[in-house]
Design a protein around this motif. Sequence first.
Motif, PDB file in Angstrom:
ATOM      1  N   CYS A   1      14.347  24.859  -2.488  1.00 52.19           N
ATOM      2  CA  CYS A   1      13.197  23.955  -2.494  1.00 52.19           C
ATOM      3  C   CYS A   1      13.524  22.649  -3.198  1.00 52.19           C
ATOM      4  CB  CYS A   1      12.017  24.628  -3.200  1.00 52.19           C
ATOM      5  SG  CYS A   1      12.346  25.012  -4.940  1.00 52.19           S
ATOM      6  N   GLY A   2      12.620  21.684  -3.078  1.00 52.42           N
ATOM      7  CA  GLY A   2      12.720  20.450  -3.834  1.00 52.42           C
ATOM      8  C   GLY A   2      12.298  20.689  -5.270  1.00 52.42           C
ATOM      9  N   GLY A   3      12.827  19.896  -6.174  1.00 48.87           N
ATOM     10  CA  GLY A   3      12.530  20.077  -7.585  1.00 48.87           C
ATOM     11  C   GLY A   3      11.066  19.936  -7.924  1.00 48.87           C
TER      12      GLY A   3
ATOM     13  N   LYS B   1      14.096  12.187  -7.499  1.00 48.53           N
ATOM     14  CA  LYS B   1      13.768  11.115  -8.433  1.00 48.53           C
ATOM     15  C   LYS B   1      12.407  11.364  -9.053  1.00 48.53           C
ATOM     16  CE  LYS B   1      16.369   7.358  -6.214  1.00 48.53           C
ATOM     17  NZ  LYS B   1      16.250   6.055  -5.509  1.00 48.53           N
ATOM     18  N   GLY B   2      12.318  11.084 -10.356  1.00 52.79           N
ATOM     19  CA  GLY B   2      11.026  11.178 -11.026  1.00 52.79           C
ATOM     20  C   GLY B   2      10.722  12.530 -11.622  1.00 52.79           C
ATOM     21  N   THR B   3      11.600  13.526 -11.400  1.00 52.43           N
ATOM     22  CA  THR B   3      11.368  14.862 -11.957  1.00 52.43           C
ATOM     23  C   THR B   3      12.579  15.286 -12.774  1.00 52.43           C
ATOM     24  OG1 THR B   3      10.019  15.478 -10.030  1.00 52.43           O
ATOM     25  CG2 THR B   3      10.797  17.254 -11.431  1.00 52.43           C
TER      26      THR B   3
ATOM     27  N   GLN C   1      13.833  19.313 -18.317  1.00 55.43           N
ATOM     28  CA  GLN C   1      12.664  19.211 -19.187  1.00 55.43           C
ATOM     29  C   GLN C   1      11.546  20.141 -18.705  1.00 55.43           C
ATOM     30  OE1 GLN C   1      10.831  15.325 -19.334  1.00 55.43           O
ATOM     31  NE2 GLN C   1       9.982  15.697 -21.363  1.00 55.43           N
ATOM     32  N   VAL C   2      11.379  20.218 -17.377  1.00 54.94           N
ATOM     33  CA  VAL C   2      10.372  21.114 -16.802  1.00 54.94           C
ATOM     34  C   VAL C   2      10.647  22.550 -17.224  1.00 54.94           C
ATOM     35  CG1 VAL C   2       9.512  22.111 -14.645  1.00 54.94           C
ATOM     36  CG2 VAL C   2       9.829  19.642 -14.824  1.00 54.94           C
TER      37      VAL C   2
END
Length: 263
Positions: free
Chosen positions: A151-153, A189-191, A195-196
């Motif tokens: 999947c995408g992040g 980008k943007g994730t 950190q998540v």
Amino acid sequence: MFARGAPIPTPARVAPLECLRTTVASVKAQPAVLVACGSFSPITNMHLRIFEDARDDLAQQSVDVIGGYVSPTHAKYGKASLASMPDRLNMTQLALQSSSWVNLSSWECAQSGWTRTAVVLQHFADELAQVPLNTDSDAKPEHPVKVMLLCGGDLLDTFDVIKDDGEPLWLPQDRETILRNGIVCIERKGTDLQQVIAKSKELSKYKENIYIIKPQIENDISSSSVRRLLAQGRSIKYLVPDDVIAYIKQHSLHELPTWKAQQ
């Protein structure tokens, strides 16, 4: 091809197992199958490319990807932009013609309603557990096949989301199933995926089962951007496979009201 306007025939299995490679790279390698679940309305070159990036990166981590599947969601998922199930299955099948290892699974679309992602993955895991594996030396691999969600992040970022009604977006048992088997996330980008993971107790618990893949080439093609270009009468060549473009034109999918609305 799947007949338009007709029910989707129920396949004998969730996955066409004859498409799997059953010889694993080494005794100690972890055999894995990648499964991408989603709308695929339409499938794009990005959906295809992330399989290749994932397989290459995982090979460097002693994970031997022996197969991959694209599993389009059922119409009763309810997303407004979904083309019909036969159309999405046909476009996906056409897109995968050139792949030697990624195949279509029509199992989700053949069900009576929408199936949760974790349930789909468990069906794959149950069937793949029966697949006999060996190595070039005929020795048996030490590890059973893992069915890993590709999947995408941005999807990983939703695991701890609580809806307005106080209910979790993902059922706890579903998160457990997905994370226990493994999840392969493509950076976007943007994730900040590290950190998540760090800020989530559950994701941190299973961090060894979360594989973060960095695309070798930036690729932000999305189904929604393809639909937007179609609504504007613009070219989508090189964003989706040529056979998919031909299918869209042949069946006038660019005229679907929910696709045209994206203009």
